[in-house]
Enzyme design. Structure first.
Site, PDB file in Angstrom:
ATOM      1  N   THR A 241       0.848  -1.189   0.000  1.00 53.54           N
ATOM      2  CA  THR A 241       0.000   0.000   0.000  1.00 53.54           C
ATOM      3  C   THR A 241       0.885   1.241   0.000  1.00 53.54           C
ATOM      4  O   THR A 241       1.909   1.296   0.677  1.00 53.54           O
ATOM      5  CB  THR A 241      -0.918   0.016   1.235  1.00 53.54           C
ATOM      6  OG1 THR A 241      -0.134  -0.138   2.424  1.00 53.54           O
ATOM      7  CG2 THR A 241      -1.929  -1.112   1.155  1.00 53.54           C
ATOM      8  N   GLY A 281      -6.309   0.211   5.926  1.00 53.49           N
ATOM      9  CA  GLY A 281      -5.510  -0.904   5.437  1.00 53.49           C
ATOM     10  C   GLY A 281      -6.276  -2.216   5.445  1.00 53.49           C
ATOM     11  O   GLY A 281      -6.082  -3.067   4.569  1.00 53.49           O
ATOM     12  N   ASP A 282      -7.186  -2.370   6.411  1.00 53.15           N
ATOM     13  CA  ASP A 282      -8.006  -3.577   6.468  1.00 53.15           C
ATOM     14  C   ASP A 282      -8.987  -3.629   5.296  1.00 53.15           C
ATOM     15  O   ASP A 282      -9.244  -4.697   4.732  1.00 53.15           O
ATOM     16  CB  ASP A 282      -8.784  -3.626   7.784  1.00 53.15           C
ATOM     17  CG  ASP A 282      -7.876  -3.534   8.994  1.00 53.15           C
ATOM     18  OD1 ASP A 282      -6.728  -4.023   8.907  1.00 53.15           O
ATOM     19  OD2 ASP A 282      -8.294  -2.961  10.013  1.00 53.15           O
TER      20      ASP A 282
END
Length: 300
Positions: A241, A281-282
């Site tokens: 990411t 991020g999840d």
């Protein structure tokens, strides 16, 4: 296709809006945890998602389980054990003031769970994918051992294993560095999810990729991805990411993925007026798993 996620879920206490801690006498109570968030995301996409953890036997756990069920998550793999329900306090950021997290999870049920607390073979029955993060192994030596057993059992049963390295410096306090644990755990992982700090702190792999120096140098991220798969040939993909934090309310988001052959870079999304930064991020992890599972089942 059933996806199982394993990790700790906590009670989240947050001041309303962008208030500082106890600027008002109110704290909003919700539940959150990286692995549970991924399970909820996948259930929202219509997938069969199961969350496995160890929680105390009390009414807080019952409320948490009911909320997960409300999102369509299978909670049959949740085990009751001794200990407490972990808590974290979140102070939301505003403009140039960053968000702040205070953990209160010592002696939580999963941190005290023994190696045989979870029947992973039963939990993985009928599943095709396991998702775990580097947060659970950071909580305690017992949770690290349980995490290792989790990924080993998944590989023995033929599941694809994904791991979001998710380095949290405030959690590694029980005498081992992240690299000591995560380097071994990642040997059982097929899909690695990370950012540049995760690769540096959890795997000890550095090559100069740096988000804080201004514009992202995507060539360095390609080099980083190639180095990770070189050192961990068991992994077939790594997704990184790329977050450019301009303020607490304004982030640029993109990502890249490398499959050992091709390096793919996504378009950049400018996200302004962020409502809640926690769990971003999840959401990426959930979307990635959904995409890989659906893409890989399509005819080439």
């Amino acid at each position: 296709m059933k996806v199982v996620t394993f990790g700790e879920i906590m009670l989240r206490l947050k001041p309303p809006g962008v208030d500082r801690f106890f600027q008002s006498p109110t704290l909003e109570a919700t539940f959150g945890g990286g692995e549970a968030n991924v399970a909820v995301s996948l259930a929202n996409y219509g997938m069969d998602a199961k969350f496995v953890t160890v929680l105390p036997d009390n009414d807080i756990t019952n409320a948490c389980v009911n909320q997960l069920r409300g999102f369509g998550v299978d909670t049959s793999g949740i085990v009751k054990g001794k200990g407490r329900f972990g808590i974290y306090y979140l102070e939301g950021g505003a403009n140039q003031r960053p968000s702040k997290v205070i953990y209160d999870r010592d002696y939580s049920a999963i941190s005290q769970a023994e190696i045989d607390a979870v029947d992973f073979k039963k939990a993985f029955d009928g599943a095709t994918w396991l998702h775990i993060t580097g947060i659970t192994p950071a909580i305690s030596e017992k949770s690290a051992a349980l995490s290792m057993k989790c990924v080993q059992t998944a590989k023995e049963m033929g599941l694809t294993v994904s791991c979001d390295l998710n380095y949290r410096k405030n959690l590694w306090k029980y005498g081992k560095e992240a690299k000591e644990v995560m380097r071994e755990l990642v040997k059982f992982v097929d899909v690695i999810i990370a950012n540049e700090e995760d690769c540096q702190k959890s795997l000890g792999i550095e090559n100069g990729a740096e988000v804080h120096s201004g514009a992202l140098d995507t060539q360095k991220y390609e080099m980083l991805a190639k180095e990770v798969l070189k050192q961990y040939p068991n992994a077939r993909q790594i997704a990184i990411t790329l977050r450019e934090s301009k303020s607490a309310n304004h982030n640029d988001w993109s990502a890249c993925i490398y499959d050992g052959k091709e390096f793919y870079l996504s378009k950049k999304y400018e996200i302004t007026n962020i409502v809640d930064r926690v769990g971003g991020g999840d959401s990426f992890g959930g979307g990635l798993i959904y995409g890989l599972l659906n893409y890989e089942t399509q005819p080439q």
